[in-house]
Design a protein around this motif. Sequence first.
Motif, PDB file in Angstrom:
ATOM      1  N   LEU A   1      -2.039   4.121   1.739  1.00 60.71           N
ATOM      2  CA  LEU A   1      -1.643   2.726   2.338  1.00 60.71           C
ATOM      3  C   LEU A   1      -2.917   2.360   3.424  1.00 60.71           C
ATOM      4  CD1 LEU A   1       0.046   0.100   2.500  1.00 60.71           C
ATOM      5  CD2 LEU A   1       1.202   1.057   4.254  1.00 60.71           C
ATOM      6  N   ALA A   2      -3.474   3.198   4.163  1.00 61.69           N
ATOM      7  CA  ALA A   2      -4.523   2.768   5.009  1.00 61.69           C
ATOM      8  C   ALA A   2      -5.728   2.659   4.248  1.00 61.69           C
ATOM      9  CB  ALA A   2      -4.573   4.230   6.096  1.00 61.69           C
ATOM     10  N   LEU A   3      -6.069   3.050   3.161  1.00 61.85           N
ATOM     11  CA  LEU A   3      -7.230   3.074   2.323  1.00 61.85           C
ATOM     12  C   LEU A   3      -7.043   1.871   1.382  1.00 61.85           C
ATOM     13  CD1 LEU A   3      -8.339   6.450   0.670  1.00 61.85           C
ATOM     14  CD2 LEU A   3      -9.458   4.971   2.369  1.00 61.85           C
ATOM     15  N   VAL A   4      -5.861   1.339   1.202  1.00 58.94           N
ATOM     16  CA  VAL A   4      -5.790   0.072   0.642  1.00 58.94           C
ATOM     17  C   VAL A   4      -5.762  -0.929   1.257  1.00 58.94           C
ATOM     18  CG1 VAL A   4      -3.981  -1.485  -0.881  1.00 58.94           C
ATOM     19  CG2 VAL A   4      -4.179   1.016  -1.382  1.00 58.94           C
ATOM     20  N   VAL A   5      -5.485  -1.236   2.376  1.00 61.23           N
ATOM     21  CA  VAL A   5      -5.528  -2.413   3.372  1.00 61.23           C
ATOM     22  C   VAL A   5      -7.193  -2.217   3.712  1.00 61.23           C
ATOM     23  CG1 VAL A   5      -4.980  -3.364   5.656  1.00 61.23           C
ATOM     24  CG2 VAL A   5      -3.353  -2.238   4.098  1.00 61.23           C
ATOM     25  N   MET A   6      -7.858  -0.939   3.863  1.00 57.94           N
ATOM     26  CA  MET A   6      -8.972  -0.969   4.551  1.00 57.94           C
ATOM     27  C   MET A   6      -9.887  -1.375   3.110  1.00 57.94           C
ATOM     28  SD  MET A   6     -11.279   2.571   4.689  1.00 57.94           S
ATOM     29  CE  MET A   6     -13.168   2.457   4.804  1.00 57.94           C
ATOM     30  N   ALA A   7      -9.516  -1.275   1.997  1.00 53.66           N
ATOM     31  CA  ALA A   7     -10.343  -1.725   0.986  1.00 53.66           C
ATOM     32  C   ALA A   7     -10.297  -3.060   0.898  1.00 53.66           C
ATOM     33  CB  ALA A   7      -9.950  -1.126  -0.513  1.00 53.66           C
ATOM     34  N   ILE A   8      -9.287  -3.679   1.058  1.00 58.25           N
ATOM     35  CA  ILE A   8      -9.334  -5.292   1.190  1.00 58.25           C
ATOM     36  C   ILE A   8     -10.052  -5.903   2.280  1.00 58.25           C
ATOM     37  CG2 ILE A   8      -7.473  -7.298   1.572  1.00 58.25           C
ATOM     38  CD1 ILE A   8      -5.512  -5.526   0.335  1.00 58.25           C
ATOM     39  N   ALA A   9      -9.867  -5.438   3.603  1.00 63.52           N
ATOM     40  CA  ALA A   9     -10.670  -5.793   4.595  1.00 63.52           C
ATOM     41  C   ALA A   9     -12.190  -5.405   4.402  1.00 63.52           C
ATOM     42  CB  ALA A   9     -10.208  -5.169   5.925  1.00 63.52           C
ATOM     43  N   LEU A  10     -12.531  -4.336   3.882  1.00 66.40           N
ATOM     44  CA  LEU A  10     -14.004  -4.094   3.604  1.00 66.40           C
ATOM     45  C   LEU A  10     -14.445  -5.047   2.351  1.00 66.40           C
ATOM     46  CD1 LEU A  10     -16.434  -2.110   3.764  1.00 66.40           C
ATOM     47  CD2 LEU A  10     -15.599  -0.722   2.187  1.00 66.40           C
ATOM     48  N   THR A  11     -13.720  -5.409   1.532  1.00 66.18           N
ATOM     49  CA  THR A  11     -14.054  -6.382   0.547  1.00 66.18           C
ATOM     50  C   THR A  11     -14.673  -7.721   1.290  1.00 66.18           C
ATOM     51  OG1 THR A  11     -12.826  -5.440  -1.270  1.00 66.18           O
ATOM     52  CG2 THR A  11     -13.526  -7.642  -1.539  1.00 66.18           C
TER      53      THR A  11
ATOM     54  N   GLY B   1     -21.352  -2.037  -1.180  1.00 62.79           N
ATOM     55  CA  GLY B   1     -20.125  -2.313  -0.684  1.00 62.79           C
ATOM     56  C   GLY B   1     -18.888  -2.322  -1.314  1.00 62.79           C
ATOM     57  N   LEU B   2     -18.902  -3.460  -2.217  1.00 61.56           N
ATOM     58  CA  LEU B   2     -17.981  -3.811  -3.022  1.00 61.56           C
ATOM     59  C   LEU B   2     -17.649  -2.514  -3.818  1.00 61.56           C
ATOM     60  CD1 LEU B   2     -18.852  -7.174  -4.248  1.00 61.56           C
ATOM     61  CD2 LEU B   2     -17.294  -6.726  -2.419  1.00 61.56           C
ATOM     62  N   GLY B   3     -18.543  -1.848  -4.472  1.00 61.18           N
ATOM     63  CA  GLY B   3     -18.127  -0.572  -5.207  1.00 61.18           C
ATOM     64  C   GLY B   3     -17.388   0.312  -4.322  1.00 61.18           C
ATOM     65  N   ALA B   4     -17.675   0.639  -3.085  1.00 63.11           N
ATOM     66  CA  ALA B   4     -16.812   1.363  -2.035  1.00 63.11           C
ATOM     67  C   ALA B   4     -15.468   0.978  -2.082  1.00 63.11           C
ATOM     68  CB  ALA B   4     -17.544   1.556  -0.776  1.00 63.11           C
ATOM     69  N   ALA B   5     -15.495  -0.454  -1.971  1.00 63.68           N
ATOM     70  CA  ALA B   5     -14.231  -0.819  -1.663  1.00 63.68           C
ATOM     71  C   ALA B   5     -13.151  -0.779  -2.902  1.00 63.68           C
ATOM     72  CB  ALA B   5     -14.077  -2.504  -1.345  1.00 63.68           C
ATOM     73  N   VAL B   6     -13.746  -0.736  -4.044  1.00 65.37           N
ATOM     74  CA  VAL B   6     -12.995  -0.533  -5.189  1.00 65.37           C
ATOM     75  C   VAL B   6     -12.387   0.927  -5.371  1.00 65.37           C
ATOM     76  CG1 VAL B   6     -13.032  -0.463  -7.812  1.00 65.37           C
ATOM     77  CG2 VAL B   6     -14.053  -2.482  -6.641  1.00 65.37           C
ATOM     78  N   CYS B   7     -13.316   2.055  -5.016  1.00 69.21           N
ATOM     79  CA  CYS B   7     -13.140   3.374  -5.109  1.00 69.21           C
ATOM     80  C   CYS B   7     -12.022   3.522  -4.039  1.00 69.21           C
ATOM     81  CB  CYS B   7     -14.304   4.272  -4.707  1.00 69.21           C
ATOM     82  SG  CYS B   7     -15.492   4.389  -6.128  1.00 69.21           S
ATOM     83  N   PHE B   8     -12.202   2.987  -2.933  1.00 70.01           N
ATOM     84  CA  PHE B   8     -10.965   3.270  -1.723  1.00 70.01           C
ATOM     85  C   PHE B   8      -9.711   2.550  -2.386  1.00 70.01           C
ATOM     86  CE2 PHE B   8     -14.562   3.289   1.352  1.00 70.01           C
ATOM     87  CZ  PHE B   8     -14.937   4.458   1.359  1.00 70.01           C
ATOM     88  N   LEU B   9      -9.714   1.546  -2.976  1.00 68.46           N
ATOM     89  CA  LEU B   9      -8.554   0.985  -3.414  1.00 68.46           C
ATOM     90  C   LEU B   9      -7.955   1.788  -4.366  1.00 68.46           C
ATOM     91  CD1 LEU B   9      -6.712  -1.479  -3.711  1.00 68.46           C
ATOM     92  CD2 LEU B   9      -8.205  -2.507  -5.192  1.00 68.46           C
ATOM     93  N   VAL B  10      -8.610   2.240  -5.282  1.00 68.18           N
ATOM     94  CA  VAL B  10      -8.065   3.040  -6.472  1.00 68.18           C
ATOM     95  C   VAL B  10      -7.400   4.382  -5.886  1.00 68.18           C
ATOM     96  CG1 VAL B  10      -8.720   4.643  -8.381  1.00 68.18           C
ATOM     97  CG2 VAL B  10      -9.591   2.275  -8.308  1.00 68.18           C
ATOM     98  N   PHE B  11      -8.047   5.023  -4.999  1.00 64.82           N
ATOM     99  CA  PHE B  11      -7.590   6.477  -4.442  1.00 64.82           C
ATOM    100  C   PHE B  11      -6.390   6.080  -3.504  1.00 64.82           C
ATOM    101  CE2 PHE B  11      -8.225   9.842  -1.243  1.00 64.82           C
ATOM    102  CZ  PHE B  11      -7.423  10.620  -1.669  1.00 64.82           C
ATOM    103  N   GLY B  12      -6.617   4.750  -2.725  1.00 68.60           N
ATOM    104  CA  GLY B  12      -5.278   4.541  -1.726  1.00 68.60           C
ATOM    105  C   GLY B  12      -4.106   4.311  -2.742  1.00 68.60           C
ATOM    106  N   ALA B  13      -4.021   3.506  -4.053  1.00 71.96           N
ATOM    107  CA  ALA B  13      -3.116   3.388  -4.843  1.00 71.96           C
ATOM    108  C   ALA B  13      -2.577   4.455  -5.468  1.00 71.96           C
ATOM    109  CB  ALA B  13      -3.597   2.129  -6.040  1.00 71.96           C
ATOM    110  N   MET B  14      -3.282   5.535  -5.747  1.00 73.33           N
ATOM    111  CA  MET B  14      -2.893   6.711  -6.355  1.00 73.33           C
ATOM    112  C   MET B  14      -2.037   7.426  -5.356  1.00 73.33           C
ATOM    113  SD  MET B  14      -6.500   8.235  -8.119  1.00 73.33           S
ATOM    114  CE  MET B  14      -5.852   9.732  -8.365  1.00 73.33           C
ATOM    115  N   ARG B  15      -2.690   7.488  -4.152  1.00 70.23           N
ATOM    116  CA  ARG B  15      -1.730   8.209  -3.013  1.00 70.23           C
ATOM    117  C   ARG B  15      -0.469   7.570  -2.866  1.00 70.23           C
ATOM    118  NH1 ARG B  15      -3.164  12.585   0.707  1.00 70.23           N
ATOM    119  NH2 ARG B  15      -4.779  13.681  -0.407  1.00 70.23           N
ATOM    120  N   VAL B  16      -0.405   6.558  -2.684  1.00 73.98           N
ATOM    121  CA  VAL B  16       0.679   5.214  -2.332  1.00 73.98           C
ATOM    122  C   VAL B  16       1.679   5.682  -3.475  1.00 73.98           C
ATOM    123  CG1 VAL B  16       1.663   3.095  -2.184  1.00 73.98           C
ATOM    124  CG2 VAL B  16      -0.555   3.657  -1.042  1.00 73.98           C
ATOM    125  N   GLY B  17       1.311   5.464  -4.783  1.00 79.35           N
ATOM    126  CA  GLY B  17       2.130   5.457  -5.734  1.00 79.35           C
ATOM    127  C   GLY B  17       2.679   7.003  -6.361  1.00 79.35           C
ATOM    128  N   ALA B  18       1.801   7.899  -5.925  1.00 82.93           N
ATOM    129  CA  ALA B  18       2.305   9.322  -6.455  1.00 82.93           C
ATOM    130  C   ALA B  18       3.463  10.438  -5.708  1.00 82.93           C
ATOM    131  CB  ALA B  18       0.882  10.206  -6.406  1.00 82.93           C
TER     132      ALA B  18
END
Length: 244
Positions: free
Chosen positions: A59-69, A95-112
Amino acid sequence: MRRQAWVAAISTVVSAVLGLTWLGLFAVQPLLGFEDTDDPALGVAFVRAHPQVFALTGLALVVMAIALTISVASISEDNFVGSQRWPVTATTAAGLGAAVCFLVFGAMRVGASGPLLHIAGLSTEWGETVYLVVQIAGVQGVLPAGLLGLALWATGVSLLGLARRALPVVICVLGVVPALHVLVRLLGSSGLLPDGAWFILAASIPGTMLWCLALGFALVVRALRGTSTARERRPGRSGSESHP
């Protein structure tokens, strides 16, 4: 422009704080006695014992990805208008590529966590396989890519800020920390560095997050100064207008 400056400042601070929060949560697993995070048996046991921590890192990575974007887009627009376009575009893309990667990893953790525990209840081997998939695809895959992208963005912002005099010099000089992450990551993948270089790589991750936090505070100071200057320039504030 004042609103744009505040958006850039606040989003940068938020993304940095969430990045440091994620690092703290990520370190909880070994601190609680589950030292080898790549061991699927230990990993499943950790998720079973502390599912909320596993999900919170995501969850922290998902919100971080949004703020980073928001931060990446706002900083490019507010600080580097009129600059040569390709360096700004390349830096923004990192920077936007980093945000996408963080979003993907964060979503994997939240949903897994939920499905992982359900599958582990059906079969221990299946649960460990699910954990390994998340670990390899996330921790060994998109997460390093995200950290590299973040370091590339921070390095690019530092160089552009120094060249354009758009950022405080100290922030630009501290950009050597994310630059070290980029250098060690690239040379390490080529086998050109000794084994002990992993320490530099590990230290550069929180170092890059702290650089982002320092950048955010610098942008907050600039936004405050801009707001103060704008108030002083409002009609009716000058002495000639106050005393007809």
